[in-house]
Enzyme design. Structure first.
Site: not given
Ligand code: NAP
Length: 437
Positions: A107, A207
Site C-alpha cells: 500500500k 489506503k
Molecule cells: P514481512 O512479514 O515483514 O515480510 C517481508 C518479506 O520481504 C521478508 O521475507 C523480507 O525478507 C523481505 N524483504 C523485505 N525487504 C527486503 C529487501 N530489501 N530485500 C529482500 N527482501 C526483503 O511483511 P508482510 O507482513 O508479509 O507484508 C508484505 C507486504 O504486504 C507489505 O507491503 C505489507 O504492507 C502488505 N500487507 C501485509 C498485510 C499483513 O497482514 N501482514 C496486510 C495487507 C498488506 P527477510 O525474511 O529475509 O527479512
C-alpha cells in the site's frame, strides 16, 4: 492432438507473513489453481534479505535468493510482498517494463507511485494488480475499478485499519482510555510494538489515497490526504458520542464534491462520529469494512478481515489467478471454470440449528419425554424455554421453545413427527432453521 499445460514461473519477492502463505497456497492448491488458470503456477524463486532463514515446508532452500533483480528477469509473474518504497518500487518497474505481470500488496508504494507504475504497466500491455493493498482479504479494489466502472461513485468510507478499529471498539465496549486499550491490543497481538503507522493514520492515509484514485478516477497524491490519528480520542469522547446515539470510528473518506460545474476530491482520514445504526457502526474488533455510495448502485457495503497472512494471501492469489489467466490466454482467459462436478446435497442431509415450538399439556414428565425424542434422533438441545398458561377450557398448557445445536434436517423432521405422536402434545410442533452460526 494432446495439449500440454503451460507452466508459468511465479516469483515471490518477500517471504514473510503474507509471502509464506502465498507459497503455502501455491503448493497445497496446485491442481485447483491449474484448473482455474489453464497453467501450472510454479514457484520458481523466492527473494528475501536473509537467505539462511528456514522458509518452511513449501519453499525449497534451493529457490531462495537475495539476488532479486535476477529473479525478476526469469519470472513470468512477479508477486511483490516485501513492502517499502525501494527496492520494491524499482523491481516492480523493472518487471513491468520487461512485460511481466505484477501483483503487489504494497500500500505504501502504490499510494506513492500508482500513476507511474500503472503507466509502466499500460505501456507494456501487462496487468498490475494490488487488491491486497487495501483492506486485506476484502475484494474492494476490483469492484471499485471494474464492477462500478459504469457508475459514478460519490463517496467511499472505510474502516481500513484493523488495529485502530480494535482499539476504538474496546474503548467503546469497556470504557477504557486510549493508552489502556492500546496496551491491551499490543498484548493480544492486534497492535505492533511501534503502533505509529496505525494510530497516527499513515497506514489508513495510504489506503485512502488508493481508494480515492480508483474510485474517483483521479491520481490523488498521498500528501494531500488530510490525516488525523486516534491518539486524541478520550473515553469521555466515546461516552458522550454513545449518549447521543453515535459511535466513534476511524474512517478513511473519499468524496466527490461538486460546486457548480467544478468537481473536487475531498480525501481525509480521521476519527468520525457515525450513527449507531450506520452499517459501519457494527464493524467490531479488528475487522475492516468499506461502504461505497454510487449514483446508480446506491449503497454498497464490503466487510472482512483486513490483515493477517492467510486473508491477505487470499487477495494476492485472486490477483495471481486473474493475471495468470491473462498471460495464458492473451486476454481475460478462463472465467467460469466448472471443472468440478458437485452433486446437489439432498435437503434432508443439510446441517443447521433449529428453533422448535411444541405445545403441550402441562403435565409432569412431558419435558423428559420430549428431550428423550430429541436424543433418540441424535439432536442435542442448546436451550429450552417454557411458558405456561391455560387453554380455552382452563386446562394448564405450556409452550416449549427449543433451540438445538447443529443437526440434520432429516433427523429434525423425524424428531418432530415423533414428538407430535406423544399423548401430551396438543398440536404438530413447528420449526424454523437458525442461521448465522
Ligand atoms: P514481512 O512479514 O515483514 O515480510 C517481508 C518479506 O520481504 C521478508 O521475507 C523480507 O525478507 C523481505 N524483504 C523485505 N525487504 C527486503 C529487501 N530489501 N530485500 C529482500 N527482501 C526483503 O511483511 P508482510 O507482513 O508479509 O507484508 C508484505 C507486504 O504486504 C507489505 O507491503 C505489507 O504492507 C502488505 N500487507 C501485509 C498485510 C499483513 O497482514 N501482514 C496486510 C495487507 C498488506 P527477510 O525474511 O529475509 O527479512
Amino acid at each position: 492432438m494432446p495439449t500440454t499445460t503451460p507452466t508459468l514461473n511465479v516469483v515471490l519477492l518477500g517471504c514473510g507473513t503474507v509471502g509464506a502463505e502465498v507459497a503455502r497456497i501455491l503448493a497445497e492448491d496446485e491442481a485447483e489453481l491449474t484448473a482455474r488458470t489453464g497453467a501450472r503456477l510454479a514457484l520458481a524463486g523466492v527473494g528475501v534479505r536473509d537467505t539462511s532463514k528456514d522458509r518452511g515446508p513449501h519453499v525449497s532452500p534451493s529457490i531462495v535468493t537475495d539476488r532479486l533483480d535476477e529473479l525478476v528477469d526469469r519470472a513470468d509473474v512477479v508477486v511483490e510482498l516485501m513492502g517499502g518504497l525501494d527496492p520494491a518500487g524499482g523491481l516492480i518497474e523493472r518487471a513491468l517494463r520487461a512485460g511481466k505481470t505484477v501483483v503487489s500488496a504494497n500500500k505504501a508504494l502504490i499510494a506513492a507511485r500508482l500513476g507511474q507504475l500503472s503507466a509502466a504497466a499500460a505501456e507494456s500491455g501487462v496487468q498490475f494488480s494490488y487488491e491486497a493493498a487495501v483492506a486485506g482479504a476484502i475484494p474492494i479494489l476490483r469492484p471499485i475499478r471494474d464492477s462500478l466502472a459504469g457508475d459514478r461513485i460519490t463517496s467511499i468510507m472505510g474502516i481500513v485499519n484493523g488495529t485502530t478499529n480494535y482499539v476504538l471498539d474496546s474503548m467503546t465496549t469497556t470504557g477504557a482510555g486510549f493508552e489502556e486499550a492500546l496496551a491491551t491490543a499490543q498484548e493480544l497481538g492486534y497492535a505492533e510494538a511501534d503502533p505509529t503507522a496505525d494510530v497516527d493514520g499513515h497506514d489508513a492515509a495510504a489506503k485512502a489515497a488508493i481508494l480515492a484514485s480508483l474510485g474517483l478516477h483521479t491520481t490523488f497524491p498521498l500528501e494531500e490526504v488530510h490525516t488525523e490519528g486516534i491518539r486524541s480520542v478520550t473515553a469521555e469522547d466515546i461516552a458522550s458520542a454513545k449518549a447521543a446515539g453515535y459511535v466513534i470510528k476511524f474512517l478513511a473518506i473519499a468524496e466527490r464534491v461538486s460546486r457548480g460545474a467544478e468537481e473536487s476530491a475531498a480525501v481525509r482520514v480521521h476519527p468520525t462520529l457515525i450513527p449507531e445504526d450506520h452499517p459501519l457502526a457494527s464493524v467490531r474488533g479488528a475487522f475492516n469494512a468499506v461502504y461505497v455510495q454510487a449514483e446508480n448502485a446506491g449503497e454498497l457495503m464490503f466487510m472482512g478481515q483486513g490483515a493477517g497472512g492467510a486473508p491477505t494471501a487470499s487477495a494476492v492469489m485472486g490477483d495471481l489467478v486473474s493475471a495468470a489467466r491473462r498471460v495464458v490466454a492473451g486476454g481475460p482467459g478462463r472465467t467460469e471454470t466448472a471443472d468440478r462436478a458437485l452433486p446437489a446435497l439432498p435437503f434432508e442431509q443439510t446441517r443447521t440449528r433449529f428453533a422448535v415450538s411444541v405445545a403441550v399439556e402441562d403435565e409432569p414428565g412431558v419435558l423428559a419425554d420430549i428431550a428423550r425424542v430429541f436424543a433418540d434422533h441424535g439432536q442435542s438441545i442448546e436451550s429450552m424455554v417454557q411458558t405456561r398458561g391455560l387453554d380455552g377450557e382452563q386446562r394448564p398448557v405450556a409452550e416449549l421453545r427449543i433451540i438445538t445445536h447443529d443437526g440434520l434436517e432429516g433427523d429434525l423432521r423425524a424428531t418432530v413427527d415423533d414428538i407430535h405422536g406423544l399423548p401430551a402434545v396438543t398440536r404438530r410442533p413447528t420449526f424454523m432453521r437458525v442461521g448465522g452460526n
